[in-house]
Design an enzyme around this catalytic site. Structure first.
Site, short mmCIF file in Angstrom:
data_model
loop_
_atom_site.label_atom_id
_atom_site.label_comp_id
_atom_site.label_asym_id
_atom_site.label_seq_id
_atom_site.Cartn_x
_atom_site.Cartn_y
_atom_site.Cartn_z
N HIS A 125 -10.63 -40.66 22.49
CA HIS A 125 -11.37 -39.43 22.16
C HIS A 125 -12.87 -39.61 22.08
O HIS A 125 -13.38 -40.71 21.81
CB HIS A 125 -10.89 -38.78 20.86
N LYS A 154 5.02 -33.63 29.83
CA LYS A 154 4.75 -33.65 31.27
C LYS A 154 5.42 -34.86 31.92
O LYS A 154 6.01 -34.75 33.01
CB LYS A 154 3.24 -33.69 31.54
#
Lengths: 131, 454
Positions: free
Chosen positions: A111, A60
């Site tokens: 995470h 991206k």
């Protein structure tokens, strides 16, 4: 000078599901060193998810998405001596990044038990500093 | 024969097929050598008439193999035909017709080559008890695999279902055998409905034995349905050739040229709308009053497009929806077209169409895999605004559980494909990897679409 930013969020359970459904999935996405690293962890899926998110975030940030002949294994997540994640490029991803004049790639991964997020910033060479 | 770096465009001239090396082989041995020789760069992509509207055939500076020398009908039996991979469907259909035979599926673009018919998506309205895709009638295919060797797939081959949706990713099909049948009289007539009338009769349509193709008029809230059915009568001298010829002339020349002219040279939106609407009214009149016959034949529906697009140029996209919810989809689609026009000033400048296609699990990526579908296919001359329209249309479709085609639904991306096909992507990818571990045939288009998406 900024070339682009990218971010991606991955559900850890999705990774586990993919892993159980297709034995080739892991080889398709991750390099041997990445697999070795993730499998050495107590919860491999969490680390796979973080790395997958990092790869997507990189695509991206480059402004291309996956495509242009790039493979997921062309983008490898490695660590420095302090454990900080870095992106190392291979083959088509390396060529494309050079073409786009990418100089520095910054990566951050985080995470939880259920998900992983990655953020990538790509910088072009700082021309002003050279003046 | 080979050349370097040729700019070969698809038929509508919207996509550069990026041939690094170009070959037009004349024998199977030559074809094997092309694939085997690693000096010929990957991906190796076979090409026919280049009518795909997507990048499925792009060679990415690899090896482009023009299959059009493989153009013979090799064998016709009572119920099968064996044809070389580069033969045009319309040419094969004409030979079959002389023998009193026909294909089960007779698509409008007669220029489709047999290799493509065998392994790519196609569409035509299904007849009662039949399928709407040519590949579903493929019973044997001979191909050159990634090792450069001949491999034969028959109906019992465990990968046959995937081969029918393989788009050249398993190898280059140089010969294919299809089921055929005796030629039959085809009855055809048209009826026009308002959107409300269509919604009302839709439950009856679901029970209809006729094949159903339709023309959509989003700005006039109308739909004209083409009903076709076979009769047991054998075609004789009374067979009407003129009816389809007339329709085909409209599709091939008059409608695209008119659409192009109005879009390009009439700058006033209101006048444009008036001209489109008048033309559409004329077409509806002709369809309902002229294209009527008790005995035509299905191969006559096929159109042979010129090699260069010229004034014939038209382009299209397709998404399929469950037939049960199609009235709702159609209403939404008409609203979508109007809203898009209001916001952007763009409307498609040719007749939109659609088909009812029976449930069909023969090809893995069949758009009617789960149930019988009805499609909504925007059609245009491809002028400015078309691509943006299609991107918006893709979003419209995926939100309504639509299913696309890899070779005819433009601007697909990984997200759309994974949402539409789910686990089938993984199943196919696994087989593709077994067939072609070194990615001899894999181009960037399919690599991107089939990459894992979490």
């Amino acid at each position: 000078m900024l070339l682009g930013i990218g971010t991606d969020l991955v559900n850890t359970q999705q990774i586990a599901k993919y892993k159980s459904q297709s034995d080739f999935f892991i080889d398709e996405i991750f390099t041997n060193d990445e697999i070795k690293y993730c499998e050495s962890m107590a919860f491999p899926e969490t680390h796979y998810a973080g790395r997958f998110a990092a790869k997507e975030a990189f695509f991206k940030a480059l402004g291309t998405g996956i495509g242009y002949g790039m493979k997921f294994t062309d983008v490898e997540v490695i660590q420095d001596d302090l454990g900080k994640p870095l992106i190392k490029l291979h083959r088509k991803a390396k060529i494309l990044a050079e073409k786009k004049n990418a100089a520095t790639i910054h990566l951050s991964i985080s995470h939880s038990k259920t998900s992983a997020i990655a953020f990538v910033v790509i910088q072009k060479p700082n021309l002003e500093a050279n003046v | 024969m080979s050349n370097s770096k040729l700019h070969i465009l698809n038929w509508e001239e919207s996509i550069d097929l990026k041939a690094g090396k170009y070959f037009k082989p004349t024998s199977v041995e030559e074809l094997m050598e092309i694939v085997k020789n690693k000096e010929n760069p990957s991906p190796v992509r076979a090409s026919g008439s280049r009518h795909s509207t997507t990048k499925c055939g792009v060679a990415d500076e690899g090896t482009f193999v023009d299959m059009r020398n493989f153009n013979k009908v090799k064998k016709i039996t009572e119920d099968t035909v064996t044809i070389e991979g580069g033969c045009l469907l319309i040419d094969a259909a004409k030979i079959l017709e002389e023998k009193g035979k026909q294909f089960f599926v007779n698509v409008e673009i007669g220029n489709i080559t047999i290799g493509s018919a065998a392994t790519c998506g196609t569409k035509d309205a299904s007849f009662d008890g039949e399928f709407g895709q040519l590949g579903s009638y493929l019973i044997e295919a001979k191909l050159i695999n990634a090792k450069g060797e001949i491999e034969i797939f028959d109906e019992n081959h465990p990968k046959m279902q995937s081969l029918r949706s393989s788009y050249g990713l398993f190898g280059i099909v140089y010969e294919a055998t299809f089921r055929i049948k005796n030629i039959q009289c085809l009855r055809v007539f048209h009826k026009t409905y308002t959107l409300e009338q269509f919604v009302e009769i839709h439950p009856e349509l679901l029970k209809a034995k006729e094949s159903i193709m339709y023309y959509l008029f989003p700005f006039q809230d109308k739909i004209t349905i083409e009903f076709r059915s076979y009769s047991d009568k054998k075609p004789n001298k009374s067979v009407s050739k003129r009816k389809w010829k007339m329709r085909n002339l409209f599709w091939k020349k008059i409608a695209p040229a008119y659409g192009y002219f109005v879009t390009k040279y009439i700058p006033f939106p209101n006048l444009q709308t008036f001209l489109y609407n008048s033309f559409n009214s004329l077409l509806r009149f002709l369809l309902c009053n002229v294209i009527v016959s008790n005995c035509t034949i299905a191969p006559d529906q096929m159109i042979r497009y010129p090699e260069k697009k010229g004034v014939s140029k038209y382009t299209f996209s397709i998404w399929a929806f469950p037939e049960k919810i199609f009235p709702e989809i159609l209403r939404d689609y008409f609203d979508f077209c109007k809203k898009h026009y209001k916001e952007t000033g763009y409307k498609t400048d040719l007749l939109n169409v659609g088909y009812r296609i029976a449930k069909d699990q023969n090809p893995l990526f069949s758009y009617s895999y789960e149930e019988t579908v009805m499609t909504a296919d925007p059609v245009s001359t491809g002028e400015k605004g078309w691509d943006e329209f299609l991107k918006a249309y893709n979003e419209f479709c995926i939100q309504r559980k639509g299913i696309p085609m890899f070779n005819q639904s433009k601007w697909l991306n990984r997200d759309l494909v994974h949402k539409a096909f789910g686990l089938k992507i993984k199943d196919f990818w696994k087989l593709r990897k077994e067939m072609d571990p070194e990615e001899r045939f894999l181009n960037n288009y399919f690599r991107e679409l089939f990459s894992p998406d979490l």
